[in-house]
Write a protein that holds these residues in place. Structure first.
Motif, PDB file in Angstrom:
ATOM      1  N   PRO A 125       0.807  -0.895   0.402  1.00 47.57           N
ATOM      2  CA  PRO A 125       0.273   0.134  -0.209  1.00 47.57           C
ATOM      3  C   PRO A 125       0.822   1.117   0.044  1.00 47.57           C
ATOM      4  N   LEU A 126       0.055   2.368  -0.718  1.00 49.26           N
ATOM      5  CA  LEU A 126       0.839   3.401  -1.139  1.00 49.26           C
ATOM      6  C   LEU A 126       0.189   4.412   0.290  1.00 49.26           C
ATOM      7  N   LEU A 127       1.619   5.016   1.611  1.00 53.48           N
ATOM      8  CA  LEU A 127       0.409   5.845   2.160  1.00 53.48           C
ATOM      9  C   LEU A 127       1.315   7.074   1.648  1.00 53.48           C
ATOM     10  N   LEU A 128      -0.002   8.312   1.091  1.00 58.05           N
ATOM     11  CA  LEU A 128       0.630  10.002   0.745  1.00 58.05           C
ATOM     12  C   LEU A 128       0.419  10.482   2.294  1.00 58.05           C
ATOM     13  N   VAL A 129       1.868  11.014   1.859  1.00 59.36           N
ATOM     14  CA  VAL A 129       1.915  12.324   3.430  1.00 59.36           C
ATOM     15  C   VAL A 129       1.703  13.849   2.810  1.00 59.36           C
ATOM     16  N   PRO A 130       1.036  14.381   2.550  1.00 58.60           N
ATOM     17  CA  PRO A 130       0.892  15.778   2.505  1.00 58.60           C
ATOM     18  C   PRO A 130       2.240  16.705   2.943  1.00 58.60           C
ATOM     19  N   VAL A 131       3.061  17.712   1.986  1.00 58.39           N
ATOM     20  CA  VAL A 131       3.687  18.492   3.189  1.00 58.39           C
ATOM     21  C   VAL A 131       2.495  19.692   3.518  1.00 58.39           C
ATOM     22  N   PRO A 132       2.326  20.067   4.683  1.00 56.80           N
ATOM     23  CA  PRO A 132       1.308  21.057   5.001  1.00 56.80           C
ATOM     24  C   PRO A 132       1.618  22.384   5.048  1.00 56.80           C
ATOM     25  N   SER A 133       1.320  22.875   4.843  1.00 59.43           N
ATOM     26  CA  SER A 133       1.272  24.609   4.739  1.00 59.43           C
ATOM     27  C   SER A 133       0.843  25.243   5.662  1.00 59.43           C
ATOM     28  N   ALA A 134       1.300  27.017   5.765  1.00 64.66           N
ATOM     29  CA  ALA A 134       0.697  27.459   6.908  1.00 64.66           C
ATOM     30  C   ALA A 134      -0.817  27.542   7.223  1.00 64.66           C
ATOM     31  N   ARG A 135      -0.908  27.327   8.345  1.00 62.54           N
ATOM     32  CA  ARG A 135      -2.658  27.519   8.728  1.00 62.54           C
ATOM     33  C   ARG A 135      -2.710  29.187   8.575  1.00 62.54           C
ATOM     34  N   GLY A 136      -2.389  29.937   8.794  1.00 59.10           N
ATOM     35  CA  GLY A 136      -2.950  31.058   7.894  1.00 59.10           C
ATOM     36  C   GLY A 136      -2.625  31.372   6.090  1.00 59.10           C
ATOM     37  N   ALA A 137      -1.965  30.942   5.256  1.00 58.67           N
ATOM     38  CA  ALA A 137      -2.018  30.231   3.847  1.00 58.67           C
ATOM     39  C   ALA A 137      -3.202  29.627   3.671  1.00 58.67           C
ATOM     40  N   VAL A 138      -3.709  28.273   4.444  1.00 59.58           N
ATOM     41  CA  VAL A 138      -4.797  27.859   4.995  1.00 59.58           C
ATOM     42  C   VAL A 138      -5.723  28.676   4.596  1.00 59.58           C
ATOM     43  N   ARG A 139      -5.856  29.222   6.024  1.00 60.10           N
ATOM     44  CA  ARG A 139      -7.032  30.105   5.692  1.00 60.10           C
ATOM     45  C   ARG A 139      -7.619  31.360   4.986  1.00 60.10           C
ATOM     46  N   ALA A 140      -6.274  32.062   4.390  1.00 60.30           N
ATOM     47  CA  ALA A 140      -6.289  32.846   4.042  1.00 60.30           C
ATOM     48  C   ALA A 140      -6.791  32.360   2.340  1.00 60.30           C
ATOM     49  N   ARG A 141      -6.434  31.190   1.584  1.00 61.84           N
ATOM     50  CA  ARG A 141      -6.628  30.670   0.745  1.00 61.84           C
ATOM     51  C   ARG A 141      -8.461  29.582   0.570  1.00 61.84           C
ATOM     52  N   GLY A 142      -9.030  29.735   2.167  1.00 59.71           N
ATOM     53  CA  GLY A 142     -10.191  28.991   1.480  1.00 59.71           C
ATOM     54  C   GLY A 142     -10.169  27.400   1.908  1.00 59.71           C
ATOM     55  N   HIS A 143      -8.890  26.789   1.529  1.00 61.50           N
ATOM     56  CA  HIS A 143      -8.955  25.694   1.507  1.00 61.50           C
ATOM     57  C   HIS A 143      -7.319  24.713   1.206  1.00 61.50           C
ATOM     58  N   ASP A 144      -6.490  23.715   1.488  1.00 64.26           N
ATOM     59  CA  ASP A 144      -5.571  23.251   2.204  1.00 64.26           C
ATOM     60  C   ASP A 144      -5.618  22.229   0.277  1.00 64.26           C
ATOM     61  N   PRO A 145      -4.448  23.359  -0.803  1.00 61.39           N
ATOM     62  CA  PRO A 145      -4.042  23.223  -1.581  1.00 61.39           C
ATOM     63  C   PRO A 145      -3.889  21.378  -2.111  1.00 61.39           C
ATOM     64  N   VAL A 146      -2.771  21.890  -1.654  1.00 64.12           N
ATOM     65  CA  VAL A 146      -2.063  20.163  -1.419  1.00 64.12           C
ATOM     66  C   VAL A 146      -2.310  18.823  -0.755  1.00 64.12           C
ATOM     67  N   ARG A 147      -3.302  19.099   0.248  1.00 62.80           N
ATOM     68  CA  ARG A 147      -3.661  17.629   1.031  1.00 62.80           C
ATOM     69  C   ARG A 147      -5.502  17.530  -0.106  1.00 62.80           C
ATOM     70  N   ARG A 148      -5.973  19.248  -0.959  1.00 64.47           N
ATOM     71  CA  ARG A 148      -6.808  18.792  -1.739  1.00 64.47           C
ATOM     72  C   ARG A 148      -6.254  17.466  -2.844  1.00 64.47           C
ATOM     73  N   ILE A 149      -5.331  18.187  -3.823  1.00 62.56           N
ATOM     74  CA  ILE A 149      -5.080  17.285  -4.533  1.00 62.56           C
ATOM     75  C   ILE A 149      -4.229  16.025  -4.289  1.00 62.56           C
ATOM     76  N   ALA A 150      -3.755  15.941  -3.399  1.00 66.59           N
ATOM     77  CA  ALA A 150      -3.618  14.262  -2.344  1.00 66.59           C
ATOM     78  C   ALA A 150      -4.534  14.123  -2.401  1.00 66.59           C
ATOM     79  N   LEU A 151      -5.166  13.448  -1.750  1.00 73.84           N
ATOM     80  CA  LEU A 151      -7.064  13.052  -2.331  1.00 73.84           C
ATOM     81  C   LEU A 151      -7.268  12.181  -2.879  1.00 73.84           C
ATOM     82  N   ALA A 152      -7.468  13.536  -4.418  1.00 72.68           N
ATOM     83  CA  ALA A 152      -7.595  13.058  -5.665  1.00 72.68           C
ATOM     84  C   ALA A 152      -6.537  12.358  -6.165  1.00 72.68           C
ATOM     85  N   ALA A 153      -5.435  12.223  -6.182  1.00 71.26           N
ATOM     86  CA  ALA A 153      -4.208  11.615  -6.762  1.00 71.26           C
ATOM     87  C   ALA A 153      -4.055   9.961  -5.630  1.00 71.26           C
ATOM     88  N   ALA A 154      -4.878  10.066  -4.608  1.00 73.63           N
ATOM     89  CA  ALA A 154      -5.560   8.253  -3.753  1.00 73.63           C
ATOM     90  C   ALA A 154      -6.536   7.888  -4.805  1.00 73.63           C
TER      91      ALA A 154
END
Length: 277
Positions: free
Chosen positions: A102-131
């Motif tokens: 099995p593959l365990l995809l570990v997203p590199v986290p963004s800063a909390r402030g960046a996630v709040r400003a963007r309104g989403h966590d882009p790396v996590r969202r892409i990782a879920l789509a990749a999985a």
């Protein structure tokens, strides 16, 4: 709220291609081919930060690929998560090893402030789509979001490679209770973009440090770095094989001692040109 509203407007309003601006299409065939049509390759920044795992990228960070990544990350074009996830899945497969593991995809986290400003966590969202893309192709995969920032870091833009290393050194950790989630599969750090490799190297350090203390074993970080160098010199001799850190047997018994890999959607064009032979 912003993410929900963006999803709704993407469905009902006319769209334009995020890569080239062509009307009434989220991503035109030409830009989709630039993102997912190339053969993924191993990439390496110069200079290479200590402890950087082997990294595979799907496409060079230029032109349509750059525009598409920025549209998803900074402008909230959330429907791009699926084609970006497909590109990331290709990079993951390129360095994933044996299909039965099995593959365990570990997203590199963004800063909390960046996630709040963007309104989403882009790396996590892409990782879920990749999985999801990997599972549809018959590969067991899941996202393990165990990394978090334990201190604030400065904006990396405008910093050189040495400054970026200092900026992120010691900034990441595996959250409490996250270590058991890293057992039972190949660990693949995932991000949307690699530039200097500083963030991926720091993420690898945090993961290796965390999993090396299970069952009384202790990560020998110098050994991890040495094995990474040997792999780059010797090609893919570690492919699909367990590589344990610390006390032999203990890490393997817990399923946490496997070699850490990394995959990204894009990397600078010249990082694809390193001669690995």
């Amino acid at each position: 709220m912003r993410g929900w509203w963006q999803d709704l407007t993407d469905l009902v309003l006319p769209a334009e291609c995020s890569g080239c601006g062509r009307p009434r299409t989220v991503l035109c065939p030409k830009c989709r081919a630039a993102l997912t049509g190339a053969v993924p390759g191993r990439v390496r920044p110069v200079p290479e930060p200590p402890g950087l795992p082997v990294v595979h990228a799907a496409a060079p960070y230029a032109d349509q690929v750059r525009a598409t990544l920025l549209a998803h990350k900074e402008r909230g074009a959330l429907t791009l998560a699926r084609p970006l996830g497909a590109a990331l899945a290709r990079a993951v497969r390129a360095g994933a090893g044996r299909r039965e593991v099995p593959l365990l995809l570990v997203p590199v986290p963004s800063a909390r402030g960046a996630v709040r400003a963007r309104g989403h966590d882009p790396v996590r969202r892409i990782a879920l789509a990749a999985a999801g893309e990997l599972r549809r192709s018959g590969r067991r995969a899941r996202v393990v979001g165990v990394l978090r920032q334990r201190r604030a870091v400065a904006d990396q833009s405008g910093l050189n490679s040495r400054q970026r290393l200092g900026n992120v050194a010691g900034a990441l950790e595996v959250r409490a209770g996250g270590v058991p989630l890293l057992a039972g599969g190949h660990l693949v750090l995932v991000d949307d973009l690699m530039t200097t490799g500083a963030s991926l190297a720091e993420a690898a350090r945090a993961v290796r440090e965390a999993v090396g203390h299970i069952g009384g074993s202790r990560t020998v970080y110098e050994r991890a770095t040495r094995e990474g160098r040997e792999e780059r010199i010797g090609g893919s001799r570690e492919e699909g094989r367990n590589a344990t850190y610390g006390v032999p047997g203990k890490a393997r018994a817990n399923g946490t001692g496997r070699l850490v890999r990394a995959a990204v959607i894009a990397a600078p064009p010249d990082s694809f040109e390193i001669n690995w032979n």
